[in-house]
Structure formats: structure tokens, C-alpha cells
Design a protein around this motif. Structure first.
Motif, PDB file in Angstrom:
ATOM      1  N   TYR A  64       0.845  -1.183   0.000  1.00 57.37           N
ATOM      2  CA  TYR A  64       0.000   0.000   0.000  1.00 57.37           C
ATOM      3  C   TYR A  64       0.887   1.242   0.000  1.00 57.37           C
ATOM      4  N   ALA A  65       0.599   2.169  -0.868  1.00 52.71           N
ATOM      5  CA  ALA A  65       1.350   3.427  -0.887  1.00 52.71           C
ATOM      6  C   ALA A  65       1.065   4.225   0.375  1.00 52.71           C
ATOM      7  N   ASP A  66       1.976   5.134   0.706  1.00 51.61           N
ATOM      8  CA  ASP A  66       1.742   6.048   1.815  1.00 51.61           C
ATOM      9  C   ASP A  66       0.418   6.789   1.593  1.00 51.61           C
ATOM     10  N   ALA A  67      -0.267   7.071   2.700  1.00 54.61           N
ATOM     11  CA  ALA A  67      -1.492   7.883   2.671  1.00 54.61           C
ATOM     12  C   ALA A  67      -2.565   7.299   1.737  1.00 54.61           C
ATOM     13  N   THR A  68      -2.746   5.982   1.795  1.00 54.17           N
ATOM     14  CA  THR A  68      -3.746   5.325   0.949  1.00 54.17           C
ATOM     15  C   THR A  68      -5.158   5.442   1.521  1.00 54.17           C
ATOM     16  N   PHE A  69      -5.287   5.384   2.841  1.00 48.37           N
ATOM     17  CA  PHE A  69      -6.604   5.211   3.449  1.00 48.37           C
ATOM     18  C   PHE A  69      -7.034   6.430   4.248  1.00 48.37           C
ATOM     19  N   GLY A  70      -8.328   6.699   4.180  1.00 48.60           N
ATOM     20  CA  GLY A  70      -8.916   7.756   4.992  1.00 48.60           C
ATOM     21  C   GLY A  70      -9.427   7.249   6.319  1.00 48.60           C
ATOM     22  N   LEU A  71      -9.428   5.927   6.496  1.00 46.14           N
ATOM     23  CA  LEU A  71      -9.888   5.328   7.750  1.00 46.14           C
ATOM     24  C   LEU A  71      -9.208   3.986   7.939  1.00 46.14           C
ATOM     25  N   ILE A  99       0.094   4.445   6.261  1.00 43.24           N
ATOM     26  CA  ILE A  99      -0.893   4.310   5.189  1.00 43.24           C
ATOM     27  C   ILE A  99      -2.098   5.226   5.385  1.00 43.24           C
ATOM     28  N   LEU A 100      -2.124   5.982   6.489  1.00 49.31           N
ATOM     29  CA  LEU A 100      -3.229   6.913   6.721  1.00 49.31           C
ATOM     30  C   LEU A 100      -2.988   8.240   6.027  1.00 49.31           C
ATOM     31  N   GLN A 101      -4.038   8.764   5.442  1.00 48.03           N
ATOM     32  CA  GLN A 101      -3.968  10.081   4.824  1.00 48.03           C
ATOM     33  C   GLN A 101      -3.952  11.168   5.900  1.00 48.03           C
ATOM     34  N   PRO A 102      -3.400  12.337   5.603  1.00 44.86           N
ATOM     35  CA  PRO A 102      -3.612  13.476   6.497  1.00 44.86           C
ATOM     36  C   PRO A 102      -5.118  13.697   6.670  1.00 44.86           C
ATOM     37  N   VAL A 127     -13.011  -2.423  27.366  1.00 41.27           N
ATOM     38  CA  VAL A 127     -12.443  -2.270  26.030  1.00 41.27           C
ATOM     39  C   VAL A 127     -12.247  -0.785  25.739  1.00 41.27           C
ATOM     40  N   SER A 128     -11.298  -0.517  24.861  1.00 40.65           N
ATOM     41  CA  SER A 128     -11.046   0.860  24.463  1.00 40.65           C
ATOM     42  C   SER A 128     -12.139   1.347  23.521  1.00 40.65           C
ATOM     43  N   ALA A 129     -12.449   2.624  23.624  1.00 40.23           N
ATOM     44  CA  ALA A 129     -13.304   3.305  22.644  1.00 40.23           C
ATOM     45  C   ALA A 129     -12.500   4.517  22.208  1.00 40.23           C
ATOM     46  N   PHE A 130     -11.678   4.316  21.173  1.00 39.58           N
ATOM     47  CA  PHE A 130     -10.684   5.317  20.782  1.00 39.58           C
ATOM     48  C   PHE A 130     -10.868   5.697  19.319  1.00 39.58           C
ATOM     49  N   ILE A 131     -10.957   6.988  19.068  1.00 38.42           N
ATOM     50  CA  ILE A 131     -11.023   7.516  17.705  1.00 38.42           C
ATOM     51  C   ILE A 131     -10.136   8.746  17.632  1.00 38.42           C
ATOM     52  N   CYS A 132      -9.241   8.784  16.656  1.00 37.07           N
ATOM     53  CA  CYS A 132      -8.409   9.970  16.454  1.00 37.07           C
ATOM     54  C   CYS A 132      -8.345  10.295  14.972  1.00 37.07           C
ATOM     55  N   ARG A 133      -7.948  11.525  14.684  1.00 33.88           N
ATOM     56  CA  ARG A 133      -7.789  11.979  13.290  1.00 33.88           C
ATOM     57  C   ARG A 133      -6.379  12.509  13.122  1.00 33.88           C
ATOM     58  N   MET A 134      -5.684  11.992  12.117  1.00 34.91           N
ATOM     59  CA  MET A 134      -4.293  12.351  11.914  1.00 34.91           C
ATOM     60  C   MET A 134      -4.167  13.783  11.412  1.00 34.91           C
ATOM     61  N   ARG A 135      -3.228  14.517  11.987  1.00 33.91           N
ATOM     62  CA  ARG A 135      -2.893  15.847  11.484  1.00 33.91           C
ATOM     63  C   ARG A 135      -1.835  15.711  10.394  1.00 33.91           C
ATOM     64  N   HIS A 136      -1.761  16.654   9.499  1.00 36.50           N
ATOM     65  CA  HIS A 136      -0.826  16.591   8.381  1.00 36.50           C
ATOM     66  C   HIS A 136       0.611  16.481   8.861  1.00 36.50           C
ATOM     67  N   SER A 137       1.002  17.293   9.817  1.00 37.78           N
ATOM     68  CA  SER A 137       2.387  17.289  10.299  1.00 37.78           C
ATOM     69  C   SER A 137       2.722  15.993  11.003  1.00 37.78           C
ATOM     70  N   ALA A 138       1.746  15.417  11.731  1.00 41.24           N
ATOM     71  CA  ALA A 138       2.001  14.171  12.450  1.00 41.24           C
ATOM     72  C   ALA A 138       2.249  13.024  11.488  1.00 41.24           C
ATOM     73  N   VAL A 139       1.513  13.002  10.373  1.00 39.67           N
ATOM     74  CA  VAL A 139       1.700  11.938   9.382  1.00 39.67           C
ATOM     75  C   VAL A 139       3.095  12.004   8.782  1.00 39.67           C
ATOM     76  N   ILE A 140       3.532  13.206   8.406  1.00 44.50           N
ATOM     77  CA  ILE A 140       4.852  13.358   7.787  1.00 44.50           C
ATOM     78  C   ILE A 140       5.956  12.970   8.764  1.00 44.50           C
ATOM     79  N   LEU A 141       5.857  13.433  10.018  1.00 49.17           N
ATOM     80  CA  LEU A 141       6.883  13.146  11.012  1.00 49.17           C
ATOM     81  C   LEU A 141       6.969  11.658  11.298  1.00 49.17           C
TER      82      LEU A 141
END
Length: 299
Positions: free
Chosen positions: A183-190, A208-211, A267-281
Motif C-alpha cells: 500500500y502506498a503512503d497515505a492510501t486510506f482515509g480510515l 498508510i493513513l492520509q492526512p 475495552v477501548s473506545a478510541f477515535i483519532c484523526r491524523m494531522r498533516h504534520s504528524a503523518v509526515i513526522l
């Protein structure tokens, strides 16, 4: 409120005519389609010929379901339903099962509140596919990965019953190398995970997560070993409090709670959204670490 109705006749008979709002699960297929049934606390109604009713009733009783109503399918019943405009034909089948509550909460509340639109999604350790089929029914272009081919076949059958398309891939996620290398980098939105924990996957998931991509993670936490069920007890399969927030540091945390299953296990109930800078780093860290030793990716 009417009971969930299972038509337990063969599919060929169901297609020709059935009660409005019924779900098609032939009695002969019920052992392989348990994932399509509601919780055992939900009473059921059945419709079928004499033999299929008997077979379905006996199987459901062994699985602790309560059947409160039974209707024998006869030509007279079909004529009566037609007169009442309650006779349906074709492949439409009611959904009796539910996705993980966290997935439903994401679709109904969290995604709309944060302007998250459907895109490409990946279900890691998807099993029989209820979560990804539910997401696909709400617009996500879903791919599911599991190492059990039989589970993936059930997922495809479930998707077909709900008239949605999914992709499935049988692969080992625990080889010690990046299982998503194709899978290419940043392939998936979820990316979603339920009841599965393999910590080396965390950095590869982020690659593999998109910004702006979303992680939905629900799995067992420390404390399960102290419940009546008592498992899992291996710490490799139990999240520590706050561990997911640490692993996805830099992401926008949309939800970070602990829930309890019906059997009391946390059980965990965890949802986060990647920031652009966090993905690159994070991607840069993975590349540098992988050149030295794969274990560094889990640091």
C-alpha cells in the motif's frame, strides 16, 4: 414492536416470495452464519416450511436463543400476504446484526460532527466483516484483512446479502515486516481495528493513513483478566490506560474512553484523526527506523 423475523427456507424459495421485512438465513446455513444473528438476548420469530422450522428452532435453542413466534409457509399464507400487500420477492434481506457500537457511534455522531466524509477504509483483522460491511453501507470503500480465509468468505457473503461491495485480502499481519508494504503512503482515509492488538502495526498503520485520516480502535484493556471471563490475560493482548493516545501522539483525539462489554470486560473506545504534520513526522521516523531494525518501529 415486531420481533426480528428469520425466513429459514432455502434461498431459492425466499427469492420467490417472503414476508415483508424478513431476513433470509436458511436453516441449513445457520451454523456458518451465526455472525448474522442478533444478540442472544433478542427474541426471534421464524418463518419456513415444516422441516426448516424444526431445524432452525433446534439450532437456535442450542445457542440459547428464544423463538417466540413461528409461521409455517404455505400457499394460503402467500395469497394472504399478497392481498395485504405484504408479500415481497427478490434478494432484499433485513439486517438483524449490529456492528460494534463504536463503529455505529462513529457513523451516526462523530463523523457528522467533525465533517468526516467517506473515503477508502481498511479493517485490520476484519473477521466475518460486520464492521466493514456496515461502513460500506454508509459510503466507505472498504478493504478487509484477515489471516482466516473462511472468515473472509463469510464477510463477502455478508456484503452480498446487504448489496454492498468490499475487498478482502488474506494475509499474515504478524511476520515482523510491514504487512501493508504494497500500500502506498497515505492510501486510506480510515483504519479500524476491533478486538485485535499487535503493537508493531501501529507505525505502519500511520504510514498508510492520509492526512486527516481516522483511526477507530476498540480492543481489550488491562482488567479483563480480573473479570468473570478472565481472558485475555496475556499482556500482549491488553492495552494499557492511555496507550493509544501515546501511540498516536500528535493526532487529534476525537474520543478516548473505556467501555465495558456485556460480560464486563473493559475495552477501548478510541477515535483519532491524523494531522498533516504528524503523518509526515511519523512516516520519516518509520523509514529511518526500518533501515536499522524493524523493532525500532515500535519504540
Amino acid at each position: 414492536m415486531p420481533l426480528p423475523l428469520i425466513d429459514c427456507r432455502p434461498l431459492e424459495a425466499y427469492l420467490l416470495g417472503h414476508i415483508e421485512g424478513a431476513a433470509s438465513i436458511p436453516a441449513t446455513e445457520m451454523p456458518q452464519r451465526m455472525h448474522e444473528l442478533p444478540k442472544t438476548t433478542q427474541p426471534l420469530a421464524l418463518c419456513g416450511d415444516v422441516d426448516s422450522l424444526r431445524m432452525a428452532r433446534e439450532f437456535l435453542a442450542r445457542k440459547a436463543y428464544r423463538v417466540l413466534e413461528q409461521t409455517e409457509w404455505t400457499p394460503q399464507l402467500a395469497a394472504s400476504l399478497m392481498a395485504q400487500d405484504r408479500l415481497e420477492s427478490g434478494v432484499d434481506s433485513a439486517r438483524l446484526w449490529q456492528p460494534a457500537p463504536l463503529i455505529e457511534r462513529f457513523v451516526r455522531a462523530i463523523a457528522p460532527a467533525h465533517g468526516i466524509l467517506p473515503g477508502k477504509g481498511l479493517d485490520i483483522g476484519c473477521g466475518s466483516g460486520r464492521d466493514m460491511v456496515y461502513l460500506a453501507a454508509h459510503g466507505w470503500e472498504m478493504t478487509g484483512i484477515d489471516y482466516l480465509d473462511g472468515a473472509l468468505q463469510r464477510a463477502q457473503a455478508l456484503a452480498a446479502s446487504q448489496q454492498v461491495n468490499i475487498q478482502t485480502e488474506c494475509r499474515d499481519l504478524e511476520t515482523g515486516t510491514d504487512p501493508f508494504a504494497d500500500y502506498a503512503d497515505a492510501t486510506f482515509g480510515l483504519v479500524c481495528v476491533a478486538r485485535y492488538l499487535h503493537r508493531p502495526l501501529f507505525p505502519w498503520m500511520q504510514r498508510i493513513l492520509q492526512p486527516g485520516g481516522v483511526v477507530i480502535y476498540q480492543t481489550f484493556m488491562q482488567g479483563c483478566e480480573n473479570t468473570a471471563i478472565g481472558r485475555p490475560r496475556n499482556p500482549n493482548f491488553l492495552l494499557r490506560p492511555g496507550e493509544l493516545a501515546e501511540q498516536f501522539a500528535g493526532a487529534e483525539i476525537l474520543l478516548d474512553e473505556v467501555e465495558n462489554l456485556d460480560d464486563g470486560r473493559p475495552v477501548s473506545a478510541f477515535i483519532c484523526r491524523m494531522r498533516h504534520s504528524a503523518v509526515i513526522l511519523r512516516a520519516a521516523t518509520i523509514i529511518q527506523g526500518a533501515r536499522c531494525h524493524p523493532d525500532l518501529c515500535d519504540a
